[in-house]
Design an enzyme around this catalytic site. Structure first.
Site, PDB file in Angstrom:
ATOM      1  N   LYS A 210      12.085  34.755 -72.560  1.00 20.48           N
ATOM      2  CA  LYS A 210      11.928  36.036 -71.708  1.00 20.48           C
ATOM      3  C   LYS A 210      11.788  35.061 -70.483  1.00 20.48           C
ATOM      4  O   LYS A 210      11.946  36.027 -69.849  1.00 20.48           O
ATOM      5  CB  LYS A 210      10.626  37.189 -72.520  1.00 20.48           C
ATOM      6  CG  LYS A 210      10.573  38.878 -71.615  1.00 20.48           C
ATOM      7  CD  LYS A 210       9.071  38.952 -72.054  1.00 20.48           C
ATOM      8  CE  LYS A 210       8.605  39.792 -71.705  1.00 20.48           C
ATOM      9  NZ  LYS A 210       7.533  40.827 -71.944  1.00 20.48           N
ATOM     10  N   GLU A 216       8.960  24.545 -74.215  1.00 14.51           N
ATOM     11  CA  GLU A 216       9.824  23.558 -75.491  1.00 14.51           C
ATOM     12  C   GLU A 216      11.114  24.631 -75.427  1.00 14.51           C
ATOM     13  O   GLU A 216      12.425  23.666 -75.657  1.00 14.51           O
ATOM     14  CB  GLU A 216       9.075  24.553 -77.176  1.00 14.51           C
ATOM     15  CG  GLU A 216       8.136  23.560 -77.060  1.00 14.51           C
ATOM     16  CD  GLU A 216       6.558  24.657 -76.452  1.00 14.51           C
ATOM     17  OE1 GLU A 216       6.768  25.396 -75.671  1.00 14.51           O
ATOM     18  OE2 GLU A 216       5.580  24.956 -77.117  1.00 14.51           O
ATOM     19  N   GLY A 270       7.646  39.892 -76.157  1.00  9.62           N
ATOM     20  CA  GLY A 270       8.144  38.937 -76.907  1.00  9.62           C
ATOM     21  C   GLY A 270       8.378  39.094 -78.610  1.00  9.62           C
ATOM     22  O   GLY A 270       9.107  38.422 -79.065  1.00  9.62           O
ATOM     23  N   ARG A 271       6.743  39.428 -79.047  1.00  9.93           N
ATOM     24  CA  ARG A 271       7.034  39.341 -80.163  1.00  9.93           C
ATOM     25  C   ARG A 271       7.587  41.052 -81.089  1.00  9.93           C
ATOM     26  O   ARG A 271       7.263  41.252 -82.464  1.00  9.93           O
ATOM     27  CB  ARG A 271       5.761  38.880 -80.876  1.00  9.93           C
ATOM     28  CG  ARG A 271       4.518  39.914 -79.846  1.00  9.93           C
ATOM     29  CD  ARG A 271       3.036  39.693 -80.446  1.00  9.93           C
ATOM     30  NE  ARG A 271       2.300  40.023 -79.742  1.00  9.93           N
ATOM     31  CZ  ARG A 271       1.334  40.022 -78.655  1.00  9.93           C
ATOM     32  NH1 ARG A 271       2.119  38.900 -77.804  1.00  9.93           N
ATOM     33  NH2 ARG A 271       0.812  40.729 -78.224  1.00  9.93           N
ATOM     34  N   GLU A 356      -1.505  36.814 -83.248  1.00 10.55           N
ATOM     35  CA  GLU A 356      -0.474  37.349 -81.359  1.00 10.55           C
ATOM     36  C   GLU A 356      -1.364  38.163 -80.498  1.00 10.55           C
ATOM     37  O   GLU A 356      -2.017  38.274 -80.186  1.00 10.55           O
ATOM     38  CB  GLU A 356       0.404  36.509 -80.989  1.00 10.55           C
ATOM     39  CG  GLU A 356       0.547  36.122 -79.298  1.00 10.55           C
ATOM     40  CD  GLU A 356       2.387  35.894 -79.113  1.00 10.55           C
ATOM     41  OE1 GLU A 356       1.625  34.333 -79.420  1.00 10.55           O
ATOM     42  OE2 GLU A 356       3.146  36.074 -78.828  1.00 10.55           O
ATOM     43  N   HIS A 387       2.638  30.191-107.886  1.00 13.93           N
ATOM     44  CA  HIS A 387       2.809  29.048-108.354  1.00 13.93           C
ATOM     45  C   HIS A 387       1.112  27.835-107.730  1.00 13.93           C
ATOM     46  O   HIS A 387       2.109  26.276-107.231  1.00 13.93           O
ATOM     47  CB  HIS A 387       3.603  28.333-108.544  1.00 13.93           C
ATOM     48  CG  HIS A 387       4.104  28.964-110.185  1.00 13.93           C
ATOM     49  ND1 HIS A 387       3.742  29.052-111.063  1.00 13.93           N
ATOM     50  CD2 HIS A 387       5.431  30.162-109.944  1.00 13.93           C
ATOM     51  CE1 HIS A 387       4.930  29.794-111.789  1.00 13.93           C
ATOM     52  NE2 HIS A 387       4.672  30.346-110.923  1.00 13.93           N
ATOM     53  N   LYS A 515      -1.125  25.447 -73.188  1.00 10.38           N
ATOM     54  CA  LYS A 515      -0.080  25.095 -72.624  1.00 10.38           C
ATOM     55  C   LYS A 515      -0.676  24.315 -71.188  1.00 10.38           C
ATOM     56  O   LYS A 515       0.344  23.236 -71.246  1.00 10.38           O
ATOM     57  CB  LYS A 515       0.733  26.488 -72.017  1.00 10.38           C
ATOM     58  CG  LYS A 515       1.101  26.536 -72.927  1.00 10.38           C
ATOM     59  CD  LYS A 515       2.123  27.869 -72.070  1.00 10.38           C
ATOM     60  CE  LYS A 515       2.571  29.296 -73.455  1.00 10.38           C
ATOM     61  NZ  LYS A 515       3.440  30.404 -73.094  1.00 10.38           N
TER      62      LYS A 515
HETATM   63  O1  F6P Z   1      10.561  33.719 -74.912  1.00  8.07           O
HETATM   64  P1  F6P Z   1       9.971  33.033 -74.371  1.00  8.07           P
HETATM   65  O2  F6P Z   1       9.186  33.151 -72.619  1.00  8.07           O
HETATM   66  O3  F6P Z   1      10.108  31.916 -74.395  1.00  8.07           O
HETATM   67  O4  F6P Z   1       8.241  33.305 -75.225  1.00  8.07           O
HETATM   68  C1  F6P Z   1       8.324  32.593 -75.829  1.00  8.07           C
HETATM   69  C2  F6P Z   1       6.695  33.440 -76.704  1.00  8.07           C
HETATM   70  O5  F6P Z   1       5.600  32.387 -76.300  1.00  8.07           O
HETATM   71  C3  F6P Z   1       4.551  33.274 -76.391  1.00  8.07           C
HETATM   72  O6  F6P Z   1       4.560  33.364 -74.188  1.00  8.07           O
HETATM   73  C4  F6P Z   1       3.302  32.818 -76.703  1.00  8.07           C
HETATM   74  O7  F6P Z   1       3.397  31.923 -77.670  1.00  8.07           O
HETATM   75  C5  F6P Z   1       5.403  34.501 -77.748  1.00  8.07           C
HETATM   76  O8  F6P Z   1       4.415  35.787 -77.158  1.00  8.07           O
HETATM   77  C6  F6P Z   1       6.723  34.744 -76.745  1.00  8.07           C
HETATM   78  O9  F6P Z   1       6.934  34.970 -77.903  1.00  8.07           O
END
Ligand code: F6P
Length: 549
Positions: A210, A216, A270-271, A356, A387, A515
């Site tokens: 987003k 990452e 995002g979620r 979250e 199990h 972060k």
């Molecule tokens: O889609 P992006 O901006 O890379 O964010 C990934 C994820 O990082 C967060 O902002 C924080 O972990 C989540 O809410 C989101 O889903």
């Protein structure tokens, strides 16, 4: 000063009900009422919700519904649907419902700077997605060498991975249109073996982020970009990289063409984003029809949530049952147990959604909340869970409620396996609720021929206390439409709980500090210069460097 929610009359009523000695009694309630299943199960949007194996009774349910009314839960959910700014700290609407609604649904979003036609924006992008998916499936969109695509690699993390990865796996019974891979972790142990197994000439890469700034995802995207360029030349970026993002400028800087960019607004959290461009991998891997049915199933649950009366409203009832457990009975965790292997990633998706969203300690006004909010969520598919951790749920010192998700009809021909699976799901729910007293257990041991002293010695160890709650959620079959309804059920359950508790489900400030600190730690790992770090982090950095990090 008392918190506005705890000052209400239904709160006082519920606190008193939760303090009754029999507040957690499930066994007695079940055995006394042969109609309990009929009285405490509800259907909506094709799903069945069964609350009969909780300790809820008419009085408690009535008080919970009154609390929801006092907290204006229904009005707050309606405000969310109207596109009002419900994410107050980020000044944003939360309009994921617009992503799965028909074009004429008329969703509008308050941007803080006027209103925009959310449904028009969503459908313009959906149309582009649909066209692109057709081009890929029909071989009109090809890689840099002219080869048709065989694989799609989704690079994203959190909501940009968990939803699409979980849904793609859940719909594995459908024919695979493309081989789908998902890499989220920045750990090279995740990406390296995937790249080693893919043919660069036949791989379509989705950079799903987003913000398009998540470290990452961008680190992995750079690696994959070099992998494509070194195998196929610079032209591969334009031909084979797609961006799913709301940050058009950063996408352009990365070199992705506007026609390969699928955007969404910041009123999609995002979620909650799998229903739009972030879900492109689902459509590419399982087909457009499947993706469209997933949206239709979620939309059916949206309509149910917005129109069904409170006492029949599945998301609200699930929210109230979970709130009874977490807030009034103090159960600090719950287990998500999908009895379908294809839903193996559902607990991971739910963890982000719940924790979250509602892992918050202050309310929307910034005041600390004086009661427990979101519990810890964990889970595994049944029967595997039986199990591993189910021992603790049956006999541990804490009560941990479980959501048991059952799919009535399988998509394989191994009928006996499926019956065994269902028998275990039902047996777990019964064992948790009814338990087995020490006397019953001892009687069974004596009947099996065990000597009396040995039976007495073992009986405390073999005693099941029971009265451990579980909630049943039944899908007739795991197909796109029922999966969409299930996921929307949980999304609205989470939003309803936030509305009840008076917290903001749509921000996530708690992820920021780590972060920021990682950004300060990275240079120290490169240079070994630890002066700016706290003593513990500095010590560990020096130890890692000595070990060859
Ligand atoms: O889609 P992006 O901006 O890379 O964010 C990934 C994820 O990082 C967060 O902002 C924080 O972990 C989540 O809410 C989101 O889903």
């Amino acid at each position: 000063m008392q918190h506005p929610l705890t000052a209400t009359e239904p709160w006082a009523r519920l606190a008193a009900l939760a303090a009754r000695p029999d507040a957690g009694a499930i066994r007695r309630r079940l055995l006394e009422d042969p109609n309990r299943f009929a009285r405490l199960s509800r259907t909506g949007a094709g799903l069945l919700l069964d609350l009969s194996r909780t300790a809820l009774d008419d009085t408690t349910l009535e008080a919970l519904l009154a609390l929801a009314e006092a907290a204006r839960v229904t009005e707050k959910l309606a405000a969310m649907a109207r596109g009002e700014i419900v994410n107050t700290t980020e000044r944003r609407a939360a309009l994921h419902m617009a992503l799965r609604a028909p074009r004429d649904a008329g969703f509008r979003a308050d941007t803080g700077n006027g209103w925009e036609d959310a449904s028009a924006i969503v459908h313009a992008e959906l149309g582009r997605m649909r066209q692109f998916v057709a081009e890929v499936h029909e071989g009109r969109a090809r890689g840099a060498t002219g080869a048709p695509f065989a694989s799609v690699l989704n690079l994203g993390i959190g909501g940009s991975d968990l939803g699409p990865a979980m849904v793609t796996e859940a719909l594995a019974a459908l024919p695979a249109r493309l081989d789908a891979r998902f890499v989220s972790n920045v750990d090279g142990h995740a990406l390296a073996p995937v790249l080693a197994s893919l043919d660069p000439a036949r791989t379509l890469v989705l950079v799903a982020s987003k913000t398009f700034t998540t470290q990452e995802t961008m680190a992995n995207a750079k690696v994959v970009r070099s992998w494509l360029v070194s195998a196929l030349g610079e032209g591969a970026v334009a031909a084979q990289v797609v961006a799913l993002s709301s940050n058009a400028r950063a996408v352009a800087e990365f070199g992705v063409l506007p026609e390969r960019t699928f955007g969404f607004r910041d009123w999609v959290g995002g979620r909650f984003s799998l229903w739009g461009p972030i879900g492109l991998a689902i459509a590419l891997a399982r087909g457009w029809e499947a993706f469209a049915s997933l949206l239709a199933g979620a939309h059916a649950m949206d309509r149910h949530m917005l129109t069904a009366p409170a006492a029949e409203n599945l998301p609200l009832l699930l929210a109230l049952a979970h709130t009874w457990h977490a807030t009034f009975r103090g159960h600090a965790a719950y287990a998500c147990l999908p009895y379908d292997q294809r839903l193996a990633r559902l607990p991971a998706w739910l963890q982000q959604l719940e924790m979250e969203s509602n892992g918050k300690r202050v309310d929307v006004t910034g005041q600390p909340v004086p009661f427990p909010t979101a519990p810890v969520v964990f889970g595994e598919p049944g029967t595997n869970a039986q199990h591993s951790f189910m021992q603790l749920l049956h006999q541990g010192t804490q009560v941990i409620p479980a959501d048991i998700i059952i799919v009535a009809r399988p998509d394989h021909a191994l009928a006996e396996n499926h019956r065994i699976l269902l028998a275990h799901a039902l047996a777990q729910a019964a064992a948790l609720a009814l338990g087995r007293s020490a006397a019953e257990q001892e009687g069974a041991m004596l009947a099996s021929g065990m000597d009396a002293a040995e039976a007495r010695r073992l009986s405390p160890h073999r005693h099941f206390p029971g009265d451990r709650p579980s909630i049943g959620i039944v899908l007739p079959r795991l197909e796109p439409v029922s999966l969409g309804a299930l996921l929307a059920l949980y999304e609205h359950k989470v939003a309803a709980q936030a509305a009840l508790w008076g917290i903001n489900a749509f921000d996530q400030w708690g992820v920021e500090l780590g972060k920021t600190l990682a950004a300060g730690t990275l240079p120290a790992l490169k240079t070994g210069e630890t002066g700016a770090l706290d003593p513990a982090t500095g010590g560990l950095v020096r130890a890692l460097c000595r070990m060859g990090a």
